[in-house]
Scaffold this active site. Structure first.
Site, PDB file in Angstrom:
ATOM      1  N   GLY A  81     -11.802  -1.157   5.535  1.00  0.00           N
ATOM      2  CA  GLY A  81     -12.540   0.072   5.804  1.00  0.00           C
ATOM      3  C   GLY A  81     -12.737   0.274   7.295  1.00  0.00           C
ATOM      4  O   GLY A  81     -12.589  -0.665   8.082  1.00  0.00           O
ATOM      5  N   CYS A 139      -9.829  -7.745   5.147  1.00  0.00           N
ATOM      6  CA  CYS A 139     -10.235  -7.112   6.409  1.00  0.00           C
ATOM      7  C   CYS A 139     -11.745  -6.838   6.396  1.00  0.00           C
ATOM      8  O   CYS A 139     -12.533  -7.776   6.420  1.00  0.00           O
ATOM      9  CB  CYS A 139      -9.410  -5.853   6.658  1.00  0.00           C
ATOM     10  SG  CYS A 139      -9.450  -5.289   8.376  1.00  0.00           S
ATOM     11  N   TYR A 140     -12.181  -5.573   6.329  1.00  0.00           N
ATOM     12  CA  TYR A 140     -13.615  -5.288   6.247  1.00  0.00           C
ATOM     13  C   TYR A 140     -14.226  -6.023   5.057  1.00  0.00           C
ATOM     14  O   TYR A 140     -15.346  -6.529   5.136  1.00  0.00           O
ATOM     15  CB  TYR A 140     -13.828  -3.781   6.101  1.00  0.00           C
ATOM     16  CG  TYR A 140     -15.285  -3.377   5.982  1.00  0.00           C
ATOM     17  CD1 TYR A 140     -16.047  -3.111   7.113  1.00  0.00           C
ATOM     18  CD2 TYR A 140     -15.888  -3.257   4.732  1.00  0.00           C
ATOM     19  CE1 TYR A 140     -17.382  -2.745   6.998  1.00  0.00           C
ATOM     20  CE2 TYR A 140     -17.215  -2.891   4.605  1.00  0.00           C
ATOM     21  CZ  TYR A 140     -17.965  -2.628   5.741  1.00  0.00           C
ATOM     22  OH  TYR A 140     -19.294  -2.272   5.624  1.00  0.00           O
ATOM     23  N   HIS A 174      -3.817  -7.707   6.163  1.00  0.00           N
ATOM     24  CA  HIS A 174      -3.601  -6.865   4.980  1.00  0.00           C
ATOM     25  C   HIS A 174      -2.385  -7.349   4.191  1.00  0.00           C
ATOM     26  O   HIS A 174      -1.239  -7.058   4.559  1.00  0.00           O
ATOM     27  CB  HIS A 174      -3.392  -5.411   5.404  1.00  0.00           C
ATOM     28  CG  HIS A 174      -4.631  -4.750   5.915  1.00  0.00           C
ATOM     29  ND1 HIS A 174      -5.508  -4.075   5.093  1.00  0.00           N
ATOM     30  CD2 HIS A 174      -5.148  -4.678   7.166  1.00  0.00           C
ATOM     31  CE1 HIS A 174      -6.515  -3.608   5.820  1.00  0.00           C
ATOM     32  NE2 HIS A 174      -6.318  -3.957   7.079  1.00  0.00           N
ATOM     33  N   GLU A 197      -1.450  -6.260   1.376  1.00  0.00           N
ATOM     34  CA  GLU A 197      -0.939  -5.188   0.534  1.00  0.00           C
ATOM     35  C   GLU A 197       0.151  -4.359   1.206  1.00  0.00           C
ATOM     36  O   GLU A 197       0.911  -3.665   0.518  1.00  0.00           O
ATOM     37  CB  GLU A 197      -2.082  -4.263   0.087  1.00  0.00           C
ATOM     38  CG  GLU A 197      -2.729  -3.418   1.174  1.00  0.00           C
ATOM     39  CD  GLU A 197      -3.838  -4.116   1.933  1.00  0.00           C
ATOM     40  OE1 GLU A 197      -4.685  -3.425   2.523  1.00  0.00           O
ATOM     41  OE2 GLU A 197      -3.861  -5.358   1.934  1.00  0.00           O
ATOM     42  N   ASP A 226       7.185  14.938  -8.828  1.00  0.00           N
ATOM     43  CA  ASP A 226       5.841  14.890  -9.394  1.00  0.00           C
ATOM     44  C   ASP A 226       5.613  15.980 -10.439  1.00  0.00           C
ATOM     45  O   ASP A 226       5.142  15.712 -11.544  1.00  0.00           O
ATOM     46  CB  ASP A 226       4.793  15.009  -8.278  1.00  0.00           C
ATOM     47  CG  ASP A 226       4.995  13.990  -7.177  1.00  0.00           C
ATOM     48  OD1 ASP A 226       5.662  12.967  -7.443  1.00  0.00           O
ATOM     49  OD2 ASP A 226       4.510  14.204  -6.053  1.00  0.00           O
ATOM     50  N   LYS A 264       4.258   6.874  -6.315  1.00  0.00           N
ATOM     51  CA  LYS A 264       5.540   7.565  -6.444  1.00  0.00           C
ATOM     52  C   LYS A 264       6.569   6.755  -7.231  1.00  0.00           C
ATOM     53  O   LYS A 264       7.252   7.288  -8.101  1.00  0.00           O
ATOM     54  CB  LYS A 264       6.083   7.892  -5.053  1.00  0.00           C
ATOM     55  CG  LYS A 264       7.412   8.611  -5.057  1.00  0.00           C
ATOM     56  CD  LYS A 264       7.303  10.037  -5.594  1.00  0.00           C
ATOM     57  CE  LYS A 264       6.581  10.931  -4.611  1.00  0.00           C
ATOM     58  NZ  LYS A 264       6.600  12.350  -5.026  1.00  0.00           N
TER      59      LYS A 264
END
Length: 526
Positions: A68, A95-96, A182, A184, A240, A382
């Site tokens: 964050g 992280c945060y 991170h 991710e 989409d 996606k």
């Protein structure tokens, strides 16, 4: 999870295994969920201030505290319920989230002497648990101005970088872990292994969730909610909206009507291909609105990207509303909103996430439109949407079509948007796609397009001086569209693209190639 946007519970019986992500405003919160789903484990994002009691009621196998933009030591910083650390459920702070873990359990966080943003070499101190199977050193992605400067005796250091002594930690007695980097993002080379260790080994998940379960549950939920009413779906021809229409067609068949608003900002031959696709393949009730002049009038003289998106959104609503009034018995409006759209639009107005850009199909339809909103893809990324499209029987050329922004060429035409400039951009864009397809690289790239710059430069054509437009070519590779790297196209392909654009598109004398990654850049220029 009952989504506030569509009121459809799509996860009620999907899986008994789930990981909760507490969102503290990170632009990567949805990406964390995406990476967990790579382990075939369903992941749900919840508010950061959810109570420990509410967490326990969801019976998660694990909890992840996202990053964050705030500093944990300020009064306004978002906090979590400290009781969640006593639930006995494994917790991973990123992280945060790590800083929050450490401050809640006796540690200290300060402003770092050197802000760390980008790739860093991380040394693994302990290969137990979280870092099992990793080498002694690996590349990670850092993005922080604060860092943990001290931990209590209850914590053990697991990893460090040159400037960050606590890049990874774990609690000695509680199943609580923290990572300053991170895992991710794709820039962290072995981040998937780290998350796999947390989800599968530490949390004990088996990986039973499948996308086909999501499809079945969503189709059933849509069918139950819609009943005998009619649904209108806005079509653009993109992945989409096509998958949204296919899913709705599976659920309610002839109760579906589709509207294509041709705003004059579509790709070359886009309208013709959509008409063929959704009359021959789906046999839907398709309405086409020709509104090029209307949109260009609304955009006249406008250069600000957000204002462009806002005006296009309002113009779309006006056109859509007028056409929708011709369709009798319609109660619902379906949109192909995805997770990245939601997070980049700052979807929770009372939450901590920042708005990156406004998506005209997220929260852009006022109540006066008179429809209830259905967003069946709102929880998907996606690549998951593409897989879902194949599950639903869509042809591969539709499923693998490169993404196209809702506002169309307007946000790739930097500066003022006119018919002349949009035509220049449309032709240049078509050449980019054609050459990438000819080189057999279309499926190997995630998104490729041209951008018309508000810049003119000097050139020479036929021994005469020219002063004409510049075009930028953007081509990226990504798994999730939350992070992306520029595509390393062969020089001969780039040369062919440049030569064709300059020779065939009147008004262009210079072509540039964008080699920016996301982050810090976005994929689209506006």
């Amino acid at each position: 999870m009952i989504d506030a946007g569509n009121g459809i519970d799509v996860t009620k019986s999907v899986s008994d295994e789930r990981i909760l992500v507490l969102d503290f405003g990170s632009q990567y919160a949805q990406l964390i969920a995406r990476r967990v789903r790579d382990q075939s484990v369903y992941c749900e994002i919840v508010r950061h201030d959810i109570s420990a009691e509410a967490i326990a009621a969801r019976n998660p196998k694990g909890i992840i505290l996202s990053g964050g933009p705030s500093s944990v030591y300020t009064d306004q910083a978002p906090k979590c319920d400290p009781e969640l650390f006593n639930l006995g459920v494994p917790v991973l702070g990123i992280c945060y989230g790590m800083q929050l873990v450490c401050t809640n359990l006796g540690g200290k966080v300060d402003q770092a002497q050197a802000r760390e943003y980008g790739r860093a070499r991380c040394q693994i101190v302990s290969h137990d648990d979280l870092f099992a199977g990793l080498p002694a050193e690996t590349e990670v992605w850092m993005s922080h101005g604060d860092q943990v400067t001290g931990v209590s005796d209850d914590f053990v250091s697991l990893a460090k970088t040159e400037t960050c002594p606590y890049a990874g930690v774990r609690h000695r007695t509680l199943p609580v872990f923290g990572l300053q980097f991170h895992p991710e993002v794709t820039h962290t080379l072995l981040g998937g292994t780290v998350l796999h260790n947390f989800v599968m080994s530490i949390c004990g998940c088996e990986g039973a969730w499948r996308l086909g379960d999501f499809a079945r549950e969503t189709i059933a939920a849509v069918r139950e909610r819609v009943g005998d009413d009619r649904v209108i779906c806005g079509l653009s021809g993109g992945v989409d909206s096509s998958v949204t229409a296919a899913l709705l067609y599976k659920a309610i068949g002839p109760q579906l009507s589709c509207i294509l608003v041709d705003n004059g900002l579509l790709r070359k031959n886009e309208k013709e291909s959509v008409v063929a696709e959704f009359t021959n393949h789906f046999h839907t009730d398709l309405h086409v609105v020709d509104a090029e002049d209307f949109f260009l009038e609304r955009l006249a003289g406008i250069t600000d990207p957000q204002e462009k998106r806002t005006r296009i959104g309002h113009a779309f609503i006006d056109c859509f509303q007028a056409e929708a009034k011709k369709i009798k018995g319609a109660r619902f409006l379906a949109q192909g909103t995805l997770y990245p759209d939601v997070i980049e639009s700052g979807a929770a107005p009372d939450g901590p996430a920042a708005t990156i850009k406004t998506h005209h199909n997220v929260g852009g339809l006022p109540e006066k439109l008179g429809f209830e909103l259905i967003e069946p893809l709102r929880d998907l990324f996606k690549d998951e949407v593409r897989r879902l499209g194949l599950e639903l029987g869509l042809p591969e050329d539709v499923v693998w079509r490169h993404p196209f922004p809702g506002p169309g060429l307007a946000v790739r035409c930097l500066g003022v948007v006119t018919k002349e400039r949009s035509c220049i951009l449309r032709e240049a864009d078509a050449i980019v796609v054609e050459e990438i397809k000819r080189a057999g690289l279309y499926r190997q790239t995630s998104q490729a397009f041209a951008v018309l710059l508000p810049v003119q430069s000097v050139g020479v054509m036929g021994d005469a001086r020219t002063y004409e437009d510049a075009v930028a070519v953007r081509c990226v590779n990504t798994d999730d569209f939350m992070t992306a790297d520029w595509s390393h196209l062969p020089y001969e392909v780039l040369a062919k693209i440049s030569t064709r654009i300059i020779n065939e598109v009147r008004g262009v004398n210079r072509v540039c190639y964008d080699i920016s990654s996301k982050p810090p850049a976005t994929i689209e220029w506006e």
